[in-house]
Design a protein around this motif. Structure first.
Motif, PDB file in Angstrom:
ATOM      1  N   GLU A 148      16.790  -5.792 -25.587  1.00 15.60           N
ATOM      2  CA  GLU A 148      17.155  -7.115 -25.094  1.00 15.60           C
ATOM      3  C   GLU A 148      16.081  -7.747 -24.222  1.00 15.60           C
ATOM      4  N   ASN A 149      15.230  -6.915 -23.577  1.00 13.74           N
ATOM      5  CA  ASN A 149      14.209  -7.425 -22.671  1.00 13.74           C
ATOM      6  C   ASN A 149      12.844  -6.832 -23.016  1.00 13.74           C
ATOM      7  N   GLY A 150      11.813  -7.660 -22.931  1.00 16.78           N
ATOM      8  CA  GLY A 150      10.477  -7.229 -23.322  1.00 16.78           C
ATOM      9  C   GLY A 150       9.616  -6.810 -22.142  1.00 16.78           C
ATOM     10  N   THR A 151       8.835  -7.726 -21.576  1.00 17.89           N
ATOM     11  CA  THR A 151       7.874  -7.426 -20.520  1.00 17.89           C
ATOM     12  C   THR A 151       8.215  -8.191 -19.247  1.00 17.89           C
ATOM     13  N   ARG A 152       8.233  -7.450 -18.128  1.00 13.07           N
ATOM     14  CA  ARG A 152       8.440  -8.079 -16.813  1.00 13.07           C
ATOM     15  C   ARG A 152       7.288  -7.692 -15.903  1.00 13.07           C
ATOM     16  N   ILE A 153       6.646  -8.700 -15.306  1.00 15.21           N
ATOM     17  CA  ILE A 153       5.606  -8.487 -14.301  1.00 15.21           C
ATOM     18  C   ILE A 153       5.964  -9.350 -13.105  1.00 15.21           C
ATOM     19  N   THR A 154       6.260  -8.706 -11.975  1.00 19.39           N
ATOM     20  CA  THR A 154       6.733  -9.450 -10.813  1.00 19.39           C
ATOM     21  C   THR A 154       6.216  -8.823  -9.532  1.00 19.39           C
ATOM     22  N   ALA A 155       6.008  -9.649  -8.499  1.00 20.17           N
ATOM     23  CA  ALA A 155       5.557  -9.178  -7.181  1.00 20.17           C
ATOM     24  C   ALA A 155       5.847 -10.251  -6.156  1.00 20.17           C
TER      25      ALA A 155
ATOM     26  N   MET B 196       6.239   0.658 -13.543  1.00 19.85           N
ATOM     27  CA  MET B 196       5.529   0.782 -12.266  1.00 19.85           C
ATOM     28  C   MET B 196       6.431   0.233 -11.182  1.00 19.85           C
ATOM     29  N   LYS B 197       6.704   1.075 -10.160  1.00 25.58           N
ATOM     30  CA  LYS B 197       7.719   0.706  -9.187  1.00 25.58           C
ATOM     31  C   LYS B 197       7.324   1.110  -7.772  1.00 25.58           C
ATOM     32  N   ASP B 198       8.020   0.458  -6.798  1.00 25.35           N
ATOM     33  CA  ASP B 198       7.899   0.846  -5.393  1.00 25.35           C
ATOM     34  C   ASP B 198       8.477   2.246  -5.183  1.00 25.35           C
ATOM     35  N   ASN B 199       8.217   2.787  -3.993  1.00 24.38           N
ATOM     36  CA  ASN B 199       8.744   4.106  -3.630  1.00 24.38           C
ATOM     37  C   ASN B 199       9.390   4.014  -2.239  1.00 24.38           C
ATOM     38  N   PRO B 200      10.519   3.297  -2.121  1.00 23.24           N
ATOM     39  CA  PRO B 200      11.087   3.047  -0.790  1.00 23.24           C
ATOM     40  C   PRO B 200      11.866   4.208  -0.204  1.00 23.24           C
TER      41      PRO B 200
ATOM     42  N   SER C 135       2.707  -6.269  -4.036  1.00 20.88           N
ATOM     43  CA  SER C 135       1.546  -7.152  -4.131  1.00 20.88           C
ATOM     44  C   SER C 135       0.724  -6.768  -5.350  1.00 20.88           C
ATOM     45  N   ILE C 136       0.243  -7.769  -6.088  1.00 23.65           N
ATOM     46  CA  ILE C 136      -0.625  -7.537  -7.242  1.00 23.65           C
ATOM     47  C   ILE C 136      -1.853  -8.418  -7.101  1.00 23.65           C
ATOM     48  N   ALA C 137      -3.035  -7.792  -7.242  1.00 25.06           N
ATOM     49  CA  ALA C 137      -4.299  -8.538  -7.253  1.00 25.06           C
ATOM     50  C   ALA C 137      -5.191  -7.960  -8.334  1.00 25.06           C
ATOM     51  N   GLY C 138      -5.835  -8.830  -9.094  1.00 27.86           N
ATOM     52  CA  GLY C 138      -6.798  -8.364 -10.081  1.00 27.86           C
ATOM     53  C   GLY C 138      -6.164  -7.677 -11.274  1.00 27.86           C
ATOM     54  N   LEU C 139      -4.998  -8.161 -11.751  1.00 23.43           N
ATOM     55  CA  LEU C 139      -4.355  -7.590 -12.937  1.00 23.43           C
ATOM     56  C   LEU C 139      -4.796  -8.348 -14.179  1.00 23.43           C
ATOM     57  N   VAL C 140      -5.223  -7.604 -15.200  1.00 26.46           N
ATOM     58  CA  VAL C 140      -5.470  -8.169 -16.529  1.00 26.46           C
ATOM     59  C   VAL C 140      -4.522  -7.482 -17.490  1.00 26.46           C
ATOM     60  N   TYR C 141      -3.604  -8.275 -18.077  1.00 26.41           N
ATOM     61  CA  TYR C 141      -2.664  -7.736 -19.071  1.00 26.41           C
ATOM     62  C   TYR C 141      -2.801  -8.618 -20.305  1.00 26.41           C
ATOM     63  N   THR C 142      -3.534  -8.093 -21.304  1.00 19.35           N
ATOM     64  CA  THR C 142      -3.899  -8.964 -22.413  1.00 19.35           C
ATOM     65  C   THR C 142      -4.038  -8.209 -23.727  1.00 19.35           C
TER      66      THR C 142
END
Length: 611
Positions: free
Chosen positions: A566-573, A501-505, A548-555
């Motif tokens: 080499e890399n698993g999960t990234r969640i950033t904002a 999931m990514k921006d669209n600049p 911006s992220i609001a109301g995310l449930v990742y479980t």
């Protein structure tokens, strides 16, 4: 003893002879009178009718029989030329000798056999010309001169047969091949059914083979509408069945059937092939059923909704393959669309290649909306032929309500060179219980605005032919994405990141350019598996980057990686709040791999128990 009076006896005998002769004479006179006044003859069927040859003209015979409150007029074998329109009254039937022995050639100024307001019923007669208000049912093109030999142009005979109807059936002769060089327009009020009997219409030119024309010119199907009631009485439920339409080998020209202004149209059990387009809808139509048809080897579109206003439609149990697009809804106002139980395959119209199996398109200039779309229980596959998504919802406006209420359930979607399903600016979408297999790119692609998506209970896997099956979900947006549920899916043997999931600049369209805002998203209880032979380039397997992220449930998600991962999960904002990220598991990754890059726990964000 008395003697006999011979003279007296002789006189009595003479009187009796005279009475006998007089009686015989009177009988002969009576018989001659009857014969001279009734003027009857016999047809080959031994049925008494009036013989047209016994009158000074055909009109005289018709007038005489009309005054007798109707009857049958027999035309012996011959060719009869009609130069003035006939006035044929109710109850009069014209009968020929059959076997094409009786032909009526119409050379009136109008081209019609009969006057306005009159009606015709005939049998065993071939009419070379037009007939008003034909009472025959069924009507045959052969009655109007069609040969059905695939060499002679039967367009005019077909058109004359269609024009003659009176709510009639147009009955074609089994196995005949009718060459059509000009479009045959079917007035739905005159012809309510076309029964092909497995006959053929052969097109040579880029024309419409059959144009079904009704009088529906407004929206709606309400019984409270005066126009709808008038149409329902005279035109409702026209049927086209058991007909084959094709263009000559390798020409790919023409449209098989075009419908405009119809109400309750049924197209069933037909075979349309080697054409540019199979079926096309234009103008206003309502309540359409398309079922049990074979639409095959079409250069452009199997079925094309071409800027049409059409609500209430069922597309069921059809086989549509080797087309550029199987089903194409273009800039149309369409609702209540049921696409159920079809076999939709690609391969492409040979010279054009395949783009999509099902494509819904709204451009900026579109005046319509598309909603209440159900795609259920279909087999949709492209054998790596499609250059775009199998199913594409492409809304170029930024109003998600113009493409909404979409259910995609219980389908098999496989073998796309691109994505399985793609959405632009859509809302209220359910994707449930489908089987995705061997699609080369991401299975689900979401661009721009997305609201109210429920993706759950689906199965995704790779390894079909040369497919690499790169990912499960790709989302790119410079706008707001909200109320998304991704739950209980199984994703197996992928050759790329599971979720991105990514921006669209840098979108070329300024109105879609910007940063991604996520508001309300639940990703839980999924099983993600990466193919063991996947060669990772260091990308994150689950990668959610937003402004911006609001109301995310990742479980409760389970991610099995690969030996090069080499890399698993990234969640950033830039900002994240009101979110929970916990109880997820990553395993079978490269030793020393960076399993998680997550935000810090705060009072507003819970991050815990991730392994």
């Amino acid at each position: 003893m008395k003697t006999l009076d011979t003279e007296k006896i002789r006189g009595l005998i003479m009187k009796k002879k005279m009475v006998y002769v007089a009686s015989l004479f009177l009988l002969i006179i009576a018989m001659m009178y009857v014969l001279n006044t009734k003027k009857t003859t016999r047809t080959p069927l031994e049925e008494y009718v009036y013989n047209v040859n016994d009158f000074q003209s055909i009109q005289a015979a018709i007038t005489y029989v009309s005054k007798k409150s109707g009857g049958k007029i027999y035309f012996p074998p011959n060719k009869y030329e009609i130069k003035e329109e006939l006035d044929i009254r109710e109850g009069v039937e014209l009968i020929g000798a059959g076997r094409n022995q009786t032909t009526i050639s119409v050379s009136t100024p109008s081209g019609y056999l009969n006057r306005e307001g009159s009606a015709v019923k005939f049998s065993d007669i071939k009419v070379n010309g037009k007939v008003r208000n034909c009472l025959n049912s069924p009507i045959s093109p052969e009655d109007f001169g069609a040969l059905g030999d695939a060499k002679t142009d039967d367009s005019l005979a077909f058109q004359n047969a269609a024009n003659s109807g009176n709510g009639s059936v147009l009955e074609l002769e089994e196995g005949k091949r009718y060459l059509i060089k000009d479009t045959v327009t079917i007035d739905i009020e005159k012809i309510k059914m076309i029964n092909g009997n497995n006959s053929y219409l052969v097109l040579e030119e880029d024309i419409i083979g059959l144009k079904l024309l009704g009088s529906k010119e407004t929206k709606g199907a309400s019984p409270n509408s005066e126009q709808n009631n008038l149409i329902a009485e005279k035109e409702f439920m026209p049927i086209v069945s058991n007909l084959q339409i094709y263009s000559k080998s390798d020409s790919y020209v023409g449209t098989g059937i075009q419908a405009e202004g119809t109400f309750g149209l049924i197209i069933k059990n037909n075979h349309l092939y080697n054409l540019k387009t199979g079926i096309e809808f234009i103008g206003y139509n309502r309540n359409v059923i398309i079922e049990n048809n074979q639409i095959w080897n079409i250069r452009n579109y199997g079925i094309h909704w071409n800027k049409v206003n059409l609500h209430q439609q069922i597309i069921e149990n059809n086989h549509i393959s080797f087309t550029k697009k199987n089903l194409f809804f273009e800039d149309s106002d369409v609702h209540n669309i049921h696409i159920i139980g079809n076999d939709l395959e690609g391969g492409g119209g040979e010279q054009e290649g395949n783009e999509n199996s099902i494509h819904f398109l709204l451009t900026d200039n579109s005046l319509g909306d598309m909603s209440q779309i159900q795609i259920i229980g279909n087999s949709i596959e492209e054998h790596l032929a499609a250059t775009s998504s199998l199913i594409k919802f492409e809304n170029h406006t930024d109003d998600t309500s113009k493409m909404q209420i979409i259910e995609i359930t219980g389908n098999e979607l496989s073998g796309s060179k691109s994505n399985a399903i793609e959405f632009w600016n859509s809302s209220n979408v359910t994707i449930n219980g489908n089987n995705f297999y061997g699609n080369q790119d991401d299975n689900i692609k979401i661009l721009h605005k997305a609201t109210g998506f429920n993706i759950m209970g689906n199965s995704f896997s790779g390894n079909l032919e040369a497919a690499s099956n790169k990912g499960f979900l790709f989302l790119k947006s410079g706008l707001e994405v909200n109320n998304i549920i991704i739950y209980a899916n199984t994703i197996d043997n992928l050759h790329g990141p599971v979720i991105q999931m990514k921006d669209n600049p840098d979108d070329p369209n300024a109105k879609f350019r910007g940063r991604l805002f996520i508001d309300g998203m639940n990703i839980s209880n999924n099983i993600f598996t990466i193919a063991e032979d996947y060669q990772s380039n260091g990308e994150y397997l689950v990668d959610i980057e937003a402004h911006s992220i609001a109301g995310l449930v990742y479980t409760n998600n389970q991610l099995k990686g690969c030996s090069t991962c080499e890399n698993g999960t990234r969640i950033t904002a830039n900002s994240i709040n009101h979110s929970i990220i916990n109880k997820n598991m990553i395993y079978n990754v490269k030793e020393g791999a960076n399993k998680y890059k997550l935000p810090e726990s705060t009072q507003d964000v819970i991050v815990s128990e991730n392994r």
